[in-house]
Design an enzyme around this catalytic site. Structure first.
Site, PDB file in Angstrom:
ATOM      1  N   GLU A   1      -4.125   2.126  -7.550  1.00  0.00           N
ATOM      2  CA  GLU A   1      -4.469   3.251  -6.669  1.00  0.00           C
ATOM      3  C   GLU A   1      -3.591   4.446  -7.002  1.00  0.00           C
ATOM      4  O   GLU A   1      -2.437   4.524  -6.528  1.00  0.00           O
ATOM      5  CB  GLU A   1      -4.187   2.885  -5.203  1.00  0.00           C
TER       6      GLU A   1
ATOM      7  N   HIS B   1       0.849  -1.190   0.000  1.00  0.00           N
ATOM      8  CA  HIS B   1       0.000   0.000   0.000  1.00  0.00           C
ATOM      9  C   HIS B   1       0.891   1.249   0.000  1.00  0.00           C
ATOM     10  O   HIS B   1       1.944   1.272   0.635  1.00  0.00           O
ATOM     11  CB  HIS B   1      -0.925   0.002   1.224  1.00  0.00           C
TER      12      HIS B   1
HETATM   13  P1  PGA Z   1      -9.563   6.094   0.428  1.00  0.00           P
HETATM   14  O1  PGA Z   1      -8.328   5.095   0.654  1.00  0.00           O
HETATM   15  O2  PGA Z   1     -10.726   5.270  -0.033  1.00  0.00           O
HETATM   16  O3  PGA Z   1      -9.784   6.731   1.776  1.00  0.00           O
HETATM   17  O4  PGA Z   1      -9.129   7.077  -0.605  1.00  0.00           O
HETATM   18  C1  PGA Z   1      -8.111   4.044  -0.225  1.00  0.00           C
HETATM   19  C2  PGA Z   1      -6.894   3.283   0.204  1.00  0.00           C
HETATM   20  O5  PGA Z   1      -5.895   3.890   0.548  1.00  0.00           O
HETATM   21  O6  PGA Z   1      -6.911   2.065   0.280  1.00  0.00           O
END
Ligand code: PGA
Length: 247
Positions: A162, A86
């Site tokens: 992401e 992450h």
């Molecule tokens: P968020 O985070 O939905 O608060 O943007 C997503 C993540 O970091 O997994």
């Protein structure tokens, strides 16, 4: 195709009672709940339909690694999924692609399903989608370098795209662009790592308001939800949107 929802609670909530309450409200098929380590047992105990996930792990079974948790320990605690790489761990804990690559291999070998996160910073996205693809492609090559000999475990790999600038900002990516990124990731993983039918999720400011537009795209197999998974009513709406795709 059913859509997968991974609830990444990060360093929340503060109390176990709150974690259990939230887990009860989020307990649905197709959901993976990833609480902080100390709440895994209590949350796992009440889940009937959702699966239990962890937010991180170490790559070795035991040894002198202060503060770490092994994949085998997670398995024994009832964990089925683990988030690896992450961006918050890359940023705050300085995790490198080399470390992430080791975690991916160790988790798959231990029989955990891996949710590997990749994505570009805003400085890269400003240069366009091609630059974002190059960035994510480099991360994938490094993070998955060790998986080629793990063919029998590879069905347990899920990738989340992401974009860093979309995480926790309330500024989700344009779903058309995320779908193009997901398509690229699938194609690259198929040709380079012989990964067929790979699930690619989208993560970054997912809400009940934008989830339907995101899920319209077949390339996007689900979502990694941070902030919105901490609000039971909001997350129920997201689950409802996902259930429209249930098989
Ligand atoms: P968020 O985070 O939905 O608060 O943007 C997503 C993540 O970091 O997994």
């Amino acid at each position: 195709m059913a859509k997968l929802l991974v609830a990444n609670w990060k360093l929340n909530p503060i109390r176990e009672t709150e974690a259990v309450r939230l887990a009860r409200a989020s307990d649905a098929k197709g959901v993976v709940i990833c609480p902080p380590f100390p709440f895994l047992k209590a949350v796992g105990k009440i889940l009937r339909r959702a699966k239990l996930g962890a937010q991180d792990m170490f790559w070795t079974e035991q040894g002198a690694y202060t503060g770490e948790v092994s994949p085998q320990m997670l398995k024994k605690a009832g964990v089925e999924y683990v988030i690896v790489g992450h961006s918050e761990r890359r940023r705050w804990l300085h995790e490198t692609d080399e470390m992430i690559g080791k975690k991916v291999v160790a988790a798959l070998k231990a029989g955990l399903s891996v949710v590997l996160c990749v994505g570009e910073p805003i400085s890269v996205r400003r240069k366009g989608l091609a630059a974002a693809k190059r960035f994510a492609g480099t991360q994938l090559r490094k993070d998955l370098g060790g998986v080629s000999h793990l063919t029998s475990h590879i069905s347990h790999l899920v990738i989340t795209y992401e974009p860093l600038w979309a995480i926790g900002t309330g500024r989700a990516d344009n779903p058309r662009d995320s779908a193009a990124m997901a398509h690229f990731i699938k194609k690259m993983c198929a040709s380079r790592f012989a990964l067929r039918d790979l699930q690619v999720l989208y993560g970054g400011s997912v809400t009940s308001k934008n989830i339907r537009r995101i899920f319209e795209y077949n390339e996007i197999a689900g979502a990694l939800v941070g902030g919105a998974s901490l609000n039971a009513a909001e997350f129920r709406k997201i689950i409802a949107a996902a259930s429209a795709y249930a098989v």
